[in-house]
Design an enzyme around this catalytic site. Structure first.
Site, mmCIF file in Angstrom:
data_model
loop_
_atom_site.group_PDB
_atom_site.id
_atom_site.type_symbol
_atom_site.label_atom_id
_atom_site.label_comp_id
_atom_site.label_asym_id
_atom_site.label_seq_id
_atom_site.Cartn_x
_atom_site.Cartn_y
_atom_site.Cartn_z
ATOM 1 N N CYS A 16 0.853 -1.200 0.000
ATOM 2 C CA CYS A 16 0.000 0.000 0.000
ATOM 3 C C CYS A 16 0.890 1.252 0.000
ATOM 4 O O CYS A 16 0.644 2.217 -0.734
ATOM 5 C CB CYS A 16 -0.903 0.024 1.231
ATOM 6 N N ASP A 424 31.572 19.234 21.962
ATOM 7 C CA ASP A 424 31.945 20.633 22.148
ATOM 8 C C ASP A 424 31.956 20.866 23.656
ATOM 9 O O ASP A 424 31.265 20.168 24.401
ATOM 10 C CB ASP A 424 30.899 21.526 21.462
ATOM 11 N N ASP A 622 29.261 24.983 15.551
ATOM 12 C CA ASP A 622 29.223 23.520 15.587
ATOM 13 C C ASP A 622 28.516 22.926 14.377
ATOM 14 O O ASP A 622 28.584 21.718 14.144
ATOM 15 C CB ASP A 622 28.509 23.029 16.859
#
Length: 796
Positions: A16, A424, A622
């Site tokens: 489907c 970080d 970042d």
């Protein structure tokens, strides 16, 4: 291009999904991602070229039923419709089933009315089930053939139609040939009962699948339904859909904030735990941003709407969950390829089985025929198509309740392979907000320090101002303020020459450092930024500032190392600070004084060593590293660009969510593998049983429905999966569920009661309705008694 999710009824299997996706792939500027488990399709389209109504019409043309505006009433009506079809099908199948028993040994005692044995009667009532109730299977099969997607509908249609037509043939022999059999045996009951069993199975599966979307429903229910808007100077309650941008909304104490916005009047505390997971209320004043669905706790505020409708954070969270649930991981794409060939192969096996048994093994036409139909019916690939989407939907919902948002299906498979995680530092391993940790020297210069720092916007200045505020320092008039680049600041206050800055200023002024040298060196070793307060060429005091490590960082890094994961720290800070913090956390791999563009290069180096690498960060600088890493994990309080570049978003400061995100994805992948194992092993066992006559056609239909139900029920087990806890270092933790805790007032009452009785580390999650407490040397029963005494029910 915009994205909209639409419920589509009638989707039952991977084929489907393929039919719908292939249909929209043939159009320009529109695509569809189907989530069979949720019964929804996520459309990405150009709203200048298409409307939702047009898209719904396209879905109808393929043979499915779109629902433009889904409501609880729609779900109720669908269940009523499904039950109605089942009742009709069962009603007309019972006489056929009753007649069938007259042909079975051991049931001679059962009285069967002659009408029930009549072939014409059976033809008519079986025809009602086959043609009227079963028309959906014919429609689905027709559209599947048109789109080259052969799924469950084809197998049901071939099996039931064969039984019905063969019975018509036997009835023709009985009525119109010269030598009819004495006691004719028809198979009308087979076609009717197969359809009945499939309908019952689909209904149970539908009810189970509704439970997989419970987390999404809970998220949606967090939002306010009405808003108190000021229109032409008059307060009036309006539906949330009627709020427009820049409307001014009044929010009273203990009311939900209806939309994202900014406070234009008033001051209060807001409980944001339902979005961020942070249990401590946040102080909000004029110009503070507020998030829709969070709770205003104390005073009346007036909020200007800046984001409404699908742009609000709550809507974005729901959208992310739905989108991630629609994404197909590699394992599902493989399953879809298998499913594409599955139906033709099964049809081939069924035909071959009939030829071999009837032509070469002398089994007889009737037995060969019924066994062939049993193969067709039992081999439906529904379980295969539901294996992944149901698990991902439940896993995503569970993760969202724990403030984790997955943005794609790839992460579920990659999480199991991660070998290294790079962090970080600022805002990720540390709090991201510097604070004054030490002050040594003359307190009498605090007024001077406060006055000069008031003119600066540096993050360290903000920390100093907060410290001076706590010490109740007074503002003085300053003159000739100036910034000394890279060293500090200078001004004249009360005819005094005041400097505040680093040791570079001390050296420039050739001042005697001996009285403060020991403190200076001590603070440096503790990875603190040190500044001096100099008045009229004399050092009067020294203070140290540090961005503190998060409470959960050490536990998370320790847990990572236990699991064999290698932690890295990448920061722009100087090497002294970076190495000191890394030593405290037990991180050996440290990259310091890294420029923003160099972070991605370091991630590339780690990946080049052959390690599957995740990167955790939150700032604009970042974003490249988050995008490049195998898995990018953004802290949700970070910048939008960082979040957009990531694969996973953590909606809280809690670093423990990194481990939780990995564990939840692993649990989801295990669940998917279990579903696939069941789906494949079921067919491997069921097809031989059907081929050798050990499964009747009716039992085959029941088994086929049961297989799909089992997959959905197994996916629902993910709701009970227990994620690890990484709360602040302290005593033993206890978590309980409080069943009737429903609002901010409840939360405040329980929190006050526990704090009053000396309990610390209280963390309350309104969405999950849980209360967590640091027990230390106390007993669990004390916590339960305090909560119950406050008038709330603890789930035992």
């Amino acid at each position: 291009m915009i994205k909209k999710s639409m419920r589509v009824d009638g989707m039952t299997c991977a084929m489907c999904a393929k039919t719908i996706e292939n249909t929209f792939a043939s159009y320009d500027n529109i695509s569809a991602k189907v989530n069979v488990g949720a019964g929804k399709v996520l459309f990405t389209y150009d709203d200048k070229e298409y409307s939702l109504v047009q898209i719904a019409d396209m879905v109808k043309e393929v043979g499915y039923s779109p629902v433009l505006e889904e409501t609880l009433e729609d779900n109720k009506l669908l269940r009523i419709k499904m039950r109605k079809e089942i009742y009709i099908s069962v009603f007309f199948s019972i006489p056929l089933l009753w007649a069938m028993f007259s042909h079975l040994k051991g049931f001679d005692f059962l009285y069967v009315p002659e009408l029930f044995k009549n072939g014409i009667f059976q033809l008519v009532i079986a025809g009602i089930v086959q043609i009227y109730i079963g028309r959906r299977f014919y429609i689905g099969a027709y559209h599947g053939i048109r789109k080259n997607s052969l799924g469950m509908d084809i197998l049901v249609v071939i099996g039931t139609t064969s039984a019905y037509l063969y019975s018509m043939y036997l009835l023709y022999i009985q009525l119109f040939t010269s030598n009819p059999p004495m006691h004719a045996e028809y198979y009308f009951e087979i076609s009717a009962l197969i359809i009945t069993m499939v309908l019952i199975g689909n209904y149970i599966e539908h009810i189970a699948k509704e439970r997989t979307t419970d987390a999404l429903v809970e998220l949606l229910n967090l939002g306010a339904k009405e808003a108190r808007v000021i229109k032409d100077g008059i307060e009036q309650m309006v539906n949330i859909e009627d709020v427009v941008l820049d409307d001014h909304i009044i929010v009273l104490a203990n009311e939900k904030i209806p939309v994202d916005g900014k406070i234009v009047s008033g001051k209060s505390y807001v409980d944001e735990s339902m979005i961020t997971g942070e249990s401590i209320p946040v102080e909000k004043t004029v110009d503070s941003k507020v998030i829709g669905a969070t709770l205003n706790l104390r005073e009346k505020i007036v909020v200007r709407a800046t984001k409404i409708g699908s742009d609000t954070m709550l809507s974005q969270i729901v959208s992310h969950v739905e989108e991630a649930s629609s994404e197909k991981p590699p394992i599902q794409r493989t399953a879809d390829k298998i499913a594409a060939y599955f139906v033709p192969v099964v049809v081939g096996i069924a035909i071959l089985n009939f030829i071999v048994q009837f032509a070469f093994l002398d089994v007889g036409f009737t037995d060969s025929f019924t066994r062939t139909i049993a193969i067709l019916v039992i081999s439906c690939p529904c379980a295969l198509g539901l294996a992944t989407p149901t698990s991902i939907l439940v896993g995503n919902g569970k993760a969202a309740k724990n403030h984790i948002l997955y943005k794609g299906g790839e992460f579920f498979e990659l999480a199991n392979k991660i070998e290294a995680i790079a962090f970080d530092k600022t805002g990720t391993l540390t709090i991201g907000k510097p604070i004054v940790t030490d002050y040594f020297g003359d307190d009498n210069v605090l007024d001077l320090l406060y006055s000069i720092e008031k003119e600066s916007t540096h993050p360290i200045s903000n920390a100093v101002k907060e410290y001076c505020n706590e010490k109740e320092a007074q503002l003085l008039i300053i003159k000739d303020f100036e910034t000394i680049e890279g060293k500090g600041i200078k001004a004249f206050i009360d005819n005094k020459e005041v400097y505040v800055g680093s040791v570079k200023i001390v050296n420039d002024l050739e001042l005697d450092l001996s009285d403060f040298e020991d403190k200076y060196n001590k603070y440096l070793k503790e990875a603190k930024t040190v500044n001096f307060v100099i008045v009229d060429k004399k050092i009067r005091s020294i203070y140290a500032v540090r961005d503190e490590i998060k409470d959960t960082s050490l536990k998370v890094i320790t847990e990572m190392k236990k699991r064999g994961l290698i932690p890295y720290m990448i920061t722009g800070d100087n090497s002294v600070v970076a190495n000191a913090i890394a030593n405290e956390l037990g991180i050996k791999n440290v990259y310091s004084e890294v420029l923003p563009h160099e972070k991605a290069k370091i991630i590339e180096e780690i990946m080049a060593s052959g390690k599957i690498t995740a990167f955790v960060g939150d700032g604009i600088n970042d974003a490249p590293a988050l995008k490049l890493a195998d898995v990018g994990i953004a802290m949700g309080h970070g910048t939008d660009i960082a979040i957009d570049s990531s694969d996973v978003t953590l909606m809280s400061y809690d670093l423990g969510l990194v481990i939780k995100a990995i564990d939840m994805s692993k649990a989801t992948l295990r669940n998917i593998h279990q579903n696939f194992f069941w789906a494949f092993s079921y067919n491997l066992v069921a097809i031989p049983l059907a081929a050798t006559g050990r499964l009747s056609m009716v039992v085959a239909a029941a088994a086929m429905a049961f297989s799909s139900i089992m997959v959905v029920l197994n996916a629902l087990r993910l709701k009970t999966y227990k994620l690890p806890e990484f709360k602040s270092l302290g005593g033993e933790k206890m978590k309980v569920e409080v069943t009737n805790m429903t609002c901010g007032h409840c939360k405040m009452t329980i929190e006050k009661a526990l704090n009053k009785n000396g309990f610390e580390g209280v963390n309350i999650d309104l969405l999950a309705r849980t209360v967590e407490v640091d027990l230390k040397d106390r007993k669990e029963q004390e916590v339960i008694e305090i909560i119950e005494t406050a008038g709330y029910d603890v789930k035992k």
